[in-house]
Write an enzyme that holds these catalytic residues in place. Structure first.
Site, PDB file in Angstrom:
ATOM      1  CG  HIS A 139      16.004  -7.072 -65.504  1.00 22.20           C
ATOM      2  ND1 HIS A 139      15.197  -6.020 -65.093  1.00 22.20           N
ATOM      3  CD2 HIS A 139      15.227  -8.171 -65.507  1.00 22.20           C
ATOM      4  CE1 HIS A 139      13.981  -6.482 -64.872  1.00 22.20           C
ATOM      5  NE2 HIS A 139      13.960  -7.780 -65.114  1.00 22.20           N
ATOM      6  N   GLY A 182      23.193  -0.288 -53.453  1.00 21.36           N
ATOM      7  CA  GLY A 182      24.489  -0.220 -54.110  1.00 21.36           C
ATOM      8  C   GLY A 182      25.337  -1.463 -53.968  1.00 21.36           C
ATOM      9  CB  SER A 183      24.668  -4.984 -53.006  1.00 22.90           C
ATOM     10  OG  SER A 183      23.764  -5.434 -53.992  1.00 22.90           O
ATOM     11  CG  ASN A 184      24.494  -5.617 -58.255  1.00 21.14           C
ATOM     12  OD1 ASN A 184      24.989  -6.694 -58.574  1.00 21.14           O
ATOM     13  ND2 ASN A 184      23.277  -5.519 -57.724  1.00 21.14           N
ATOM     14  CG  ASN A 243      19.518  -2.257 -66.781  1.00 19.19           C
ATOM     15  OD1 ASN A 243      19.730  -1.701 -65.707  1.00 19.19           O
ATOM     16  ND2 ASN A 243      18.420  -2.963 -66.998  1.00 19.19           N
TER      17      ASN A 243
HETATM   18  C1  GAR Z   1      19.563  -5.353 -58.488  1.00 18.79           C
HETATM   19  O1  GAR Z   1      18.951  -6.573 -58.107  1.00 18.79           O
HETATM   20  C2  GAR Z   1      19.280  -5.042 -59.951  1.00 18.79           C
HETATM   21  O2  GAR Z   1      19.212  -6.191 -60.746  1.00 18.79           O
HETATM   22  C3  GAR Z   1      17.928  -4.378 -59.839  1.00 18.79           C
HETATM   23  O3  GAR Z   1      18.026  -3.555 -58.710  1.00 18.79           O
HETATM   24  C4  GAR Z   1      18.886  -4.184 -57.757  1.00 18.79           C
HETATM   25  C5  GAR Z   1      19.889  -3.167 -57.252  1.00 18.79           C
HETATM   26  O4  GAR Z   1      20.523  -3.630 -56.102  1.00 18.79           O
HETATM   27  N1  GAR Z   1      17.638  -3.629 -61.024  1.00 18.79           N
HETATM   28  C6  GAR Z   1      16.434  -3.567 -61.571  1.00 18.79           C
HETATM   29  O5  GAR Z   1      15.467  -4.134 -61.117  1.00 18.79           O
HETATM   30  C7  GAR Z   1      16.367  -2.732 -62.840  1.00 18.79           C
HETATM   31  N2  GAR Z   1      15.116  -2.937 -63.506  1.00 18.79           N
HETATM   32  P1  GAR Z   1      21.778  -2.855 -55.518  1.00 18.79           P
HETATM   33  O6  GAR Z   1      21.371  -1.397 -55.307  1.00 18.79           O
HETATM   34  O7  GAR Z   1      22.076  -3.541 -54.220  1.00 18.79           O
HETATM   35  O8  GAR Z   1      22.901  -2.999 -56.502  1.00 18.79           O
END
Ligand code: GAR
Length: 192
Positions: A111, A11-13, A109
């Protein structure tokens, strides 16, 4: 602008979005709900920290896609939030046409590569192993084509000779944490 965030991981984003909101950088956008398909995902802990409802939503019966009963549960729960924007922030399931149609034009989304290069799983590892010198991250509209919808914005990250997969991942994540809140702020400011 009412935002629902879906995530499967740490969940950092989502955290970067909520921090931008707390700092007044999201304009009139507001996160109203966090949902995860993993009961123990880090993203759910952000709910208490930021005062936003956060719930696990059962995605069964499938493992890698959102289809059938799980899809109907997600559509109903998200529709009840009356969202203007649904942000996939590390939601690791393929969305099917009924879900996309239910929220047409409202799903974006994130990516971790410069699409159309390296779609699918492990975008960072794919770029690292391929030996490209520039990779990055992409925010795009979600369509039925996986990672294939219209691109909204991208940020580039240079891969140095000294980079390891770990240092590259840290750089791509830092770029994501800046890009995604900035895109949301722009969408919130755009006339409907
Ligand atoms: C992020 O790097 C995002 O780009 C990737 O998952 C990670 C989630 O990190 N998404 C994908 O690969 C989708 N195909 P987070 O949970 O720390 O936000």
């Amino acid at each position: 602008m009412r935002i629902v965030i879906l995530g499967s991981g740490r969940g950092s984003n989502a955290e970067a979005i909520l921090q931008a909101q707390s700092a007044g950088r999201l304009g009139n956008a507001r996160v109203v709900q966090l949902f995860s398909d993993k009961p123990d995902a880090g993203i759910l802990a952000l709910g208490t920290r930021f005062g936003v409802p956060a719930s696990y939503l059962d995605p069964a019966p499938f493992k890698t896609k959102l289809d059938g009963e799980g899809e109907q549960r997600y559509i109903a729960a998200i529709a009840a939030c009356a969202p203007d924007l649904i942000v996939l922030a590390g939601f690791m399931r393929v969305l099917k046409p009924p879900f996309i149609a239910a929220f047409a034009g409202k799903i974006i989304n994130l990516h971790p590569s410069l699409l159309p290069s390296f779609p699918g799983l492990d975008g960072i590892g794919q770029a690292f192993r391929r030996g490209v010198k520039i990779t990055g991250c992409t925010v795009h509209h979600v369509t039925a084509e996986v990672d294939g919808g219209p691109i909204i914005d991208q940020a580039a990250v240079r891969i140095e000779e000294t980079d390891t997969l770990e240092t590259l991942a840290a750089k791509v994540h830092a770029a994501e944490h800046a890009l995604l809140p900035a895109v949301i702020a722009r969408l919130a400011a755009a006339p409907a």
